[in-house]
Write a protein that holds these residues in place. Structure first.
Motif, PDB file in Angstrom:
ATOM      1  N   ARG A  91       0.837  -1.193   0.000  1.00 43.47           N
ATOM      2  CA  ARG A  91       0.000   0.000   0.000  1.00 43.47           C
ATOM      3  C   ARG A  91       0.883   1.259   0.000  1.00 43.47           C
ATOM      4  O   ARG A  91       1.964   1.278   0.590  1.00 43.47           O
ATOM      5  CB  ARG A  91      -0.921   0.032   1.228  1.00 43.47           C
ATOM      6  CG  ARG A  91      -2.028  -1.012   1.193  1.00 43.47           C
ATOM      7  CD  ARG A  91      -3.054  -0.665   0.123  1.00 43.47           C
ATOM      8  NE  ARG A  91      -4.192  -1.566   0.125  1.00 43.47           N
ATOM      9  CZ  ARG A  91      -4.300  -2.644  -0.627  1.00 43.47           C
ATOM     10  NH1 ARG A  91      -3.292  -2.985  -1.441  1.00 43.47           N
ATOM     11  NH2 ARG A  91      -5.372  -3.399  -0.585  1.00 43.47           N
ATOM     12  N   TYR A  92       0.368   2.284  -0.683  1.00 40.16           N
ATOM     13  CA  TYR A  92       1.062   3.576  -0.701  1.00 40.16           C
ATOM     14  C   TYR A  92       0.703   4.361   0.561  1.00 40.16           C
ATOM     15  O   TYR A  92      -0.473   4.612   0.841  1.00 40.16           O
ATOM     16  CB  TYR A  92       0.651   4.385  -1.933  1.00 40.16           C
ATOM     17  CG  TYR A  92       1.212   3.869  -3.236  1.00 40.16           C
ATOM     18  CD1 TYR A  92       2.417   4.359  -3.733  1.00 40.16           C
ATOM     19  CD2 TYR A  92       0.531   2.906  -3.970  1.00 40.16           C
ATOM     20  CE1 TYR A  92       2.928   3.893  -4.939  1.00 40.16           C
ATOM     21  CE2 TYR A  92       1.039   2.432  -5.179  1.00 40.16           C
ATOM     22  CZ  TYR A  92       2.236   2.928  -5.655  1.00 40.16           C
ATOM     23  OH  TYR A  92       2.742   2.467  -6.848  1.00 40.16           O
ATOM     24  N   THR A  93       1.703   4.743   1.313  1.00 41.46           N
ATOM     25  CA  THR A  93       1.499   5.583   2.491  1.00 41.46           C
ATOM     26  C   THR A  93       1.369   7.042   2.046  1.00 41.46           C
ATOM     27  O   THR A  93       1.679   7.383   0.891  1.00 41.46           O
ATOM     28  CB  THR A  93       2.688   5.454   3.445  1.00 41.46           C
ATOM     29  OG1 THR A  93       3.852   6.034   2.817  1.00 41.46           O
ATOM     30  CG2 THR A  93       2.977   3.998   3.792  1.00 41.46           C
ATOM     31  N   PRO A  94       0.927   7.948   2.941  1.00 36.24           N
ATOM     32  CA  PRO A  94       0.898   9.372   2.581  1.00 36.24           C
ATOM     33  C   PRO A  94       2.257   9.891   2.117  1.00 36.24           C
ATOM     34  O   PRO A  94       2.331  10.714   1.199  1.00 36.24           O
ATOM     35  CB  PRO A  94       0.441  10.051   3.875  1.00 36.24           C
ATOM     36  CG  PRO A  94      -0.404   9.015   4.555  1.00 36.24           C
ATOM     37  CD  PRO A  94       0.275   7.691   4.245  1.00 36.24           C
ATOM     38  N   GLY A  95       3.336   9.419   2.742  1.00 39.53           N
ATOM     39  CA  GLY A  95       4.662   9.833   2.299  1.00 39.53           C
ATOM     40  C   GLY A  95       4.988   9.354   0.897  1.00 39.53           C
ATOM     41  O   GLY A  95       5.594  10.077   0.096  1.00 39.53           O
TER      42      GLY A  95
END
Length: 310
Positions: A48-52
């Motif tokens: 999953r893509y984190t906010p960072g």
């Protein structure tokens, strides 16, 4: 680290692709080729893509749109903390590339597809005909929002995903600029006090200003277009010299959007009205006296209703 990932599972590749306006295949290519991919895991173990991660992808996309090759853009985005990266040396925002804003919903029309095909074929006569016909038939605002911006945005996305289409962007921008420049100035302007249009210091994306000048001309407003990369002291001098009713300043990219200098612009009597537009501005830091506009039509309305009018 794992506890933070569990609390914030992040986004899948499809959601991030929609957010950035890119193909999911492009994000997978960037992950595989440049190592700029998802660092988080869902509770079920899916990447999953984190906010960072998303912030780094947005930074990479901005750098590509500013002219950097994808490899260099990825290197800078990975090296810098999430936020606004510095452009690689030798790569800045060039000329009129990168349109204003996003394409409006419902913009996938036969006319849009026709202009896009002409642009990709570098068919100047067909591009000229499409742009000039739309301006004459619909007026500048509708032609800009409904035709020019959707095609410019689409070609910009192609460039962002592949690094190509630079010649297409440049040529289409030149054709659009030519069509806008052909709108005649009003013979009897409705405004008594001048209107000044300028890019923020170091901002080179001036095409939206030409669209605004042409739309104002159709509304009977004469405007002085100062163009790209207007230093703050030069804009201040123009304000003192002309006593404008309205000053509109454009920022396309984030590194030209620091608004602190706007507070130092001189006032006039009667007071000058300051408008700001463009996605580059740090809107939370705009001075209280500066009104932010979000569209070409709103900018025209604000200027027509403002102190520049009789």
């Amino acid at each position: 680290m794992r506890g933070e990932t569990d609390r914030e599972p992040g986004l899948g590749v499809g959601a991030v692709a929609r957010r950035l306006g890119l193909a999911a295949a492009t994000l997978r290519t960037w992950d595989r080729r440049y190592g700029i991919g998802p660092s988080g895991r869902s509770p079920g173990g899916h990447r999953r893509y984190t906010p960072g991660d998303v912030a780094r992808l947005e930074a990479m996309q901005r750098l590509i749109l500013a002219g950097a090759p994808p490899g260099e853009a990825a290197h800078v985005a990975l090296r810098e903390p999430p936020g606004e990266p510095r452009p690689p040396r030798g790569h800045g925002a060039g000329g009129n590339r990168v349109p204003v804003g996003e394409a409006p919903a419902g913009a996938d029309t036969a006319e849009v597809r026709g202009l896009a095909r002409a642009a990709m074929s570098l068919d100047v006569p067909a591009m000229n005909d499409a742009v000039r016909t739309a301006i004459a038939r619909d007026g500048v605002v509708r032609a800009w929002d409904g035709l020019m911006v959707p095609v410019l945005v689409g070609i910009g996305r192609k460039h962002a995903s592949s690094g190509g289409c630079v010649e297409v962007e440049h040529l289409l921008s030149t054709v659009v600029l030519g069509g806008l420049a052909e709108v005649p100035p009003p013979a009897r302007p409705v405004n008594v006090r001048p209107v000044l249009l300028a890019c923020a210091p170091e901002e080179q994306h001036s095409l939206p200003l030409y669209a605004l000048a042409a739309a104002l001309a159709q509304g009977g407003v004469a405007a002085s277009l100062l163009g790209a990369r207007v230093p703050a002291d030069a804009l201040a001098a123009a304000i003192r010299r002309t006593g404008p009713g309205t000053v509109f300043v454009w920022s396309q990219i984030a590194r030209t959007g620091d608004p602190d200098w706007l507070s130092d612009l001189p006032g006039t009597r009667p007071a000058v009205r300051l408008l700001a537009g463009g996605p580059g501005w740090r809107r939370d830091r705009l001075p209280d006296a500066v009104r932010f506009v979000t569209s070409l039509s709103q900018a025209v309305t604000e200027i027509l209703d403002g102190p520049a009018a009789p």
